[in-house]
Design a protein around this motif. Structure first.
Motif, PDB file in Angstrom:
ATOM      1  N   THR A  20      20.757 -11.749  22.152  1.00  0.00           N
ATOM      2  CA  THR A  20      21.065 -10.393  22.686  1.00  0.00           C
ATOM      3  C   THR A  20      22.504 -10.254  22.460  1.00  0.00           C
ATOM      4  O   THR A  20      23.268 -10.878  22.682  1.00  0.00           O
ATOM      5  CB  THR A  20      20.850 -10.274  24.385  1.00  0.00           C
ATOM      6  OG1 THR A  20      19.413 -10.516  24.914  1.00  0.00           O
ATOM      7  CG2 THR A  20      21.122  -8.732  24.822  1.00  0.00           C
ATOM      8  N   ALA A  21      22.697  -8.932  21.769  1.00  0.00           N
ATOM      9  CA  ALA A  21      23.880  -8.468  21.347  1.00  0.00           C
ATOM     10  C   ALA A  21      24.701  -7.979  22.525  1.00  0.00           C
ATOM     11  O   ALA A  21      25.874  -8.414  22.240  1.00  0.00           O
ATOM     12  CB  ALA A  21      23.816  -7.511  20.131  1.00  0.00           C
ATOM     13  N   THR A  22      24.286  -7.183  23.420  1.00  0.00           N
ATOM     14  CA  THR A  22      25.194  -6.613  24.231  1.00  0.00           C
ATOM     15  C   THR A  22      24.401  -6.833  25.593  1.00  0.00           C
ATOM     16  O   THR A  22      23.207  -6.618  25.620  1.00  0.00           O
ATOM     17  CB  THR A  22      25.538  -5.025  23.805  1.00  0.00           C
ATOM     18  OG1 THR A  22      24.168  -4.353  23.846  1.00  0.00           O
ATOM     19  CG2 THR A  22      26.140  -5.021  22.552  1.00  0.00           C
ATOM     20  N   TRP A  23      25.233  -6.634  26.667  1.00  0.00           N
ATOM     21  CA  TRP A  23      24.795  -6.702  28.087  1.00  0.00           C
ATOM     22  C   TRP A  23      25.136  -5.225  28.589  1.00  0.00           C
ATOM     23  O   TRP A  23      26.352  -4.815  28.295  1.00  0.00           O
ATOM     24  CB  TRP A  23      25.377  -7.548  28.837  1.00  0.00           C
ATOM     25  CG  TRP A  23      25.086  -9.273  28.172  1.00  0.00           C
ATOM     26  CD1 TRP A  23      25.992  -9.936  27.699  1.00  0.00           C
ATOM     27  CD2 TRP A  23      23.852  -9.827  28.445  1.00  0.00           C
ATOM     28  NE1 TRP A  23      25.330 -11.176  27.272  1.00  0.00           N
ATOM     29  CE2 TRP A  23      23.997 -11.234  27.705  1.00  0.00           C
ATOM     30  CE3 TRP A  23      22.832  -9.640  29.080  1.00  0.00           C
ATOM     31  CZ2 TRP A  23      22.957 -11.889  27.746  1.00  0.00           C
ATOM     32  CZ3 TRP A  23      21.635 -10.407  29.225  1.00  0.00           C
ATOM     33  CH2 TRP A  23      21.892 -11.786  28.574  1.00  0.00           C
ATOM     34  N   ALA A  24      24.336  -4.577  29.537  1.00  0.00           N
ATOM     35  CA  ALA A  24      24.582  -3.288  29.613  1.00  0.00           C
ATOM     36  C   ALA A  24      24.734  -3.133  31.049  1.00  0.00           C
ATOM     37  O   ALA A  24      25.408  -2.184  31.771  1.00  0.00           O
ATOM     38  CB  ALA A  24      23.313  -2.481  29.331  1.00  0.00           C
ATOM     39  N   GLY A  25      24.186  -4.198  32.145  1.00  0.00           N
ATOM     40  CA  GLY A  25      24.469  -3.952  33.263  1.00  0.00           C
ATOM     41  C   GLY A  25      24.412  -5.417  34.083  1.00  0.00           C
ATOM     42  O   GLY A  25      23.802  -6.397  33.545  1.00  0.00           O
ATOM     43  N   ASP A  92      28.195   0.187  32.189  1.00  0.00           N
ATOM     44  CA  ASP A  92      28.897  -0.735  32.667  1.00  0.00           C
ATOM     45  C   ASP A  92      28.370  -0.503  34.270  1.00  0.00           C
ATOM     46  O   ASP A  92      29.212  -0.002  35.076  1.00  0.00           O
ATOM     47  CB  ASP A  92      30.111  -0.854  32.432  1.00  0.00           C
ATOM     48  CG  ASP A  92      30.856  -2.115  33.496  1.00  0.00           C
ATOM     49  OD1 ASP A  92      30.251  -3.183  33.705  1.00  0.00           O
ATOM     50  OD2 ASP A  92      32.138  -2.165  33.434  1.00  0.00           O
ATOM     51  N   THR A  93      27.274  -0.839  34.725  1.00  0.00           N
ATOM     52  CA  THR A  93      26.898  -0.448  36.051  1.00  0.00           C
ATOM     53  C   THR A  93      26.372  -1.867  36.874  1.00  0.00           C
ATOM     54  O   THR A  93      26.280  -2.956  36.337  1.00  0.00           O
ATOM     55  CB  THR A  93      25.515   0.039  36.061  1.00  0.00           C
ATOM     56  OG1 THR A  93      24.398  -0.407  35.322  1.00  0.00           O
ATOM     57  CG2 THR A  93      25.822   1.729  35.366  1.00  0.00           C
ATOM     58  N   ALA A  94      26.345  -1.709  38.124  1.00  0.00           N
ATOM     59  CA  ALA A  94      26.013  -2.891  38.894  1.00  0.00           C
ATOM     60  C   ALA A  94      24.952  -2.397  39.883  1.00  0.00           C
ATOM     61  O   ALA A  94      24.742  -1.308  40.473  1.00  0.00           O
ATOM     62  CB  ALA A  94      27.213  -3.257  39.653  1.00  0.00           C
ATOM     63  N   THR A  95      23.996  -3.204  40.038  1.00  0.00           N
ATOM     64  CA  THR A  95      22.800  -3.035  40.963  1.00  0.00           C
ATOM     65  C   THR A  95      22.986  -4.048  42.148  1.00  0.00           C
ATOM     66  O   THR A  95      22.715  -5.458  41.721  1.00  0.00           O
ATOM     67  CB  THR A  95      21.329  -2.999  40.158  1.00  0.00           C
ATOM     68  OG1 THR A  95      21.456  -2.083  39.083  1.00  0.00           O
ATOM     69  CG2 THR A  95      20.312  -2.761  41.423  1.00  0.00           C
ATOM     70  N   VAL A  96      22.706  -3.787  43.197  1.00  0.00           N
ATOM     71  CA  VAL A  96      22.935  -4.882  44.305  1.00  0.00           C
ATOM     72  C   VAL A  96      21.657  -5.045  45.186  1.00  0.00           C
ATOM     73  O   VAL A  96      20.854  -4.040  45.303  1.00  0.00           O
ATOM     74  CB  VAL A  96      24.039  -4.353  45.448  1.00  0.00           C
ATOM     75  CG1 VAL A  96      23.998  -5.138  46.535  1.00  0.00           C
ATOM     76  CG2 VAL A  96      25.212  -4.312  44.820  1.00  0.00           C
ATOM     77  N   LEU A  97      20.902  -6.145  44.765  1.00  0.00           N
ATOM     78  CA  LEU A  97      19.530  -6.408  45.413  1.00  0.00           C
ATOM     79  C   LEU A  97      19.694  -7.548  46.329  1.00  0.00           C
ATOM     80  O   LEU A  97      19.689  -8.874  45.787  1.00  0.00           O
ATOM     81  CB  LEU A  97      18.654  -6.521  44.266  1.00  0.00           C
ATOM     82  CG  LEU A  97      17.134  -6.641  44.783  1.00  0.00           C
ATOM     83  CD1 LEU A  97      16.547  -5.555  45.778  1.00  0.00           C
ATOM     84  CD2 LEU A  97      16.376  -6.864  43.556  1.00  0.00           C
ATOM     85  N   ASN A  98      19.610  -7.422  47.849  1.00  0.00           N
ATOM     86  CA  ASN A  98      19.665  -8.512  48.510  1.00  0.00           C
ATOM     87  C   ASN A  98      18.225  -8.762  48.805  1.00  0.00           C
ATOM     88  O   ASN A  98      17.299  -7.887  48.871  1.00  0.00           O
ATOM     89  CB  ASN A  98      20.536  -8.147  49.767  1.00  0.00           C
ATOM     90  CG  ASN A  98      21.964  -7.890  49.487  1.00  0.00           C
ATOM     91  OD1 ASN A  98      22.727  -8.786  48.799  1.00  0.00           O
ATOM     92  ND2 ASN A  98      22.476  -7.118  50.158  1.00  0.00           N
ATOM     93  N   VAL A  99      17.755 -10.045  48.948  1.00  0.00           N
ATOM     94  CA  VAL A  99      16.477 -10.606  49.255  1.00  0.00           C
ATOM     95  C   VAL A  99      16.265 -11.559  50.134  1.00  0.00           C
ATOM     96  O   VAL A  99      17.309 -12.226  50.248  1.00  0.00           O
ATOM     97  CB  VAL A  99      16.077 -11.225  47.787  1.00  0.00           C
ATOM     98  CG1 VAL A  99      14.476 -11.767  48.089  1.00  0.00           C
ATOM     99  CG2 VAL A  99      15.890  -9.984  46.600  1.00  0.00           C
TER     100      VAL A  99
END
Length: 331
Positions: A20-25, A92-99
């Motif tokens: 993968t060339a780039t990471w987005a999130g 450049d985003t962040a998703t928070v997912l507690n499980v």
């Protein structure tokens, strides 16, 4: 005499099926049990891909993903798997997912066992033993990028070593060794392994070098396993001669994705046998494969340097396409 210590390994495989060339999130969060206690070293994987991660000792995890829709699978030995759907935004985003994961219910149905009968677990384990060679040779070759985290923790510190040497005040309970390594490994039958370490780090030492080796990981489809903490080898619970060393007890069964999973308690037949204690989980999927393991060795087993060595493994299918007829069953 050695310091009482606990050693735990964190190991996960990321098959190199593409780049993968780039990471987005970033997707991050915490994995806990119903009581809010963190689940350390839980597996976090992107369904249908080679991307995976694991939670740390505090139950925290993090994944870097390109923008798009995903199904994230959370798994922990003895707990019900959980799948969460989410969309990762661009930039450049962040998703928070507690499980929160809940323990799997393993129920023992009505089984009539006479005094002269063997526990039903023996027949299940015998099936697994019969299929051992098949699973050991099931994968002809693979390439993987492997991350290993090793932790040595002192749970107690004696006043003196062997009753003679006084222990200094600088040695205290807690983590005394923490190392991380990243390596590329390739495997090809029969047993040809090549490993190239990309990077290593030892906490608290700028010049420290990790001795982690992915190629030294346990394969419970081998008859004998080397722990690295004893000159003796240890018999796998599904080794060809395992029933000479183990007692088995069916604790209960559960159904996951239409497949019955058997939870079986294993104990050494004799206190000093070179054998593990704990639980093995065997799937009735037609090939009686190992689903997961939660096993340990202690001083009775003959290990040195540490009081207890615990091994937790959760098996999952690799994200690859198998060609029909590529493998055949062998005993």
């Amino acid at each position: 005499m050695t310091y009482p210590a606990m050693l735990r390994y964190l190991l996960f495989f990321s098959l190199l099926l593409g780049t993968t060339a780039t990471w987005a999130g970033i997707v991050r969060g915490k994995i806990t049990d119903p009581k809010g206690e963190p689940l350390a070293f839980a597996n976090v994987a992107v369904r249908g891909s080679a991307t995976s991660s694991a939670s740390n000792e505090q139950g925290n995890y993090q994944l870097r993903l390109e923008a798009g829709a995903y199904e994230i699978v959370y798994q922990y030995v003895g707990f019900k798997p959980r799948v969460e759907k989410l969309t990762v935004a661009g930039g450049d985003t962040a998703t928070v997912l507690n499980v929160t994961l809940t323990p799997e219910n393993y129920n023992l149905g009505e089984v009539l066992i006479r005094a002269s009968d063997r526990d039903p677990a023996y027949a299940i384990v015998q099936h697994a033993i019969d299929w051992r060679k098949y699973h050991r040779a099931e994968v002809a070759a693979f390439t993987a990028r492997m991350y290993i985290k090793s932790i040595i923790r002192l749970t107690d510190v004696p006043g003196k070593i062997m009753g003679l040497v006084k222990v200094g005040p600088d040695i205290k309970p807690g983590v005394v060794y923490l190392s991380e390594s990243l390596s590329d490994m390739s495997f090809r039958q029969p047993g040809k392994i090549q490993e190239r370490m990309i990077s290593s780090r030892v906490s608290g030492s700028s010049k420290g070098f990790s001795f982690n080796r992915a190629s030294k990981s346990f394969n419970f489809y081998d008859n004998l396993l080397q722990s690295g903490f004893s000159e003796r080898g240890f018999v796998s619970p599904v080794a060809q001669n395992a029933m000479q060393f183990y007692r088995y007890e069916l604790v209960g069964t559960s159904v996951q994705n239409g497949i019955t999973i058997n939870k079986i308690r294993v104990t050494p037949r004799h206190r000093i046998d070179p054998a593990f204690s704990g639980f093995i989980y065997i799937a009735e999927d037609g090939t009686w494969r190992l689903h997961s393991l939660d096993l340990s060795l202690d001083s009775n087993s003959g290990i040195e340097y540490v009081d207890k060595l615990r091994v937790e493994i959760l098996y999952a299918p690799a994200p690859a396409t198998r060609r029909p007829g590529l493998f055949s069953r062998r005993k």
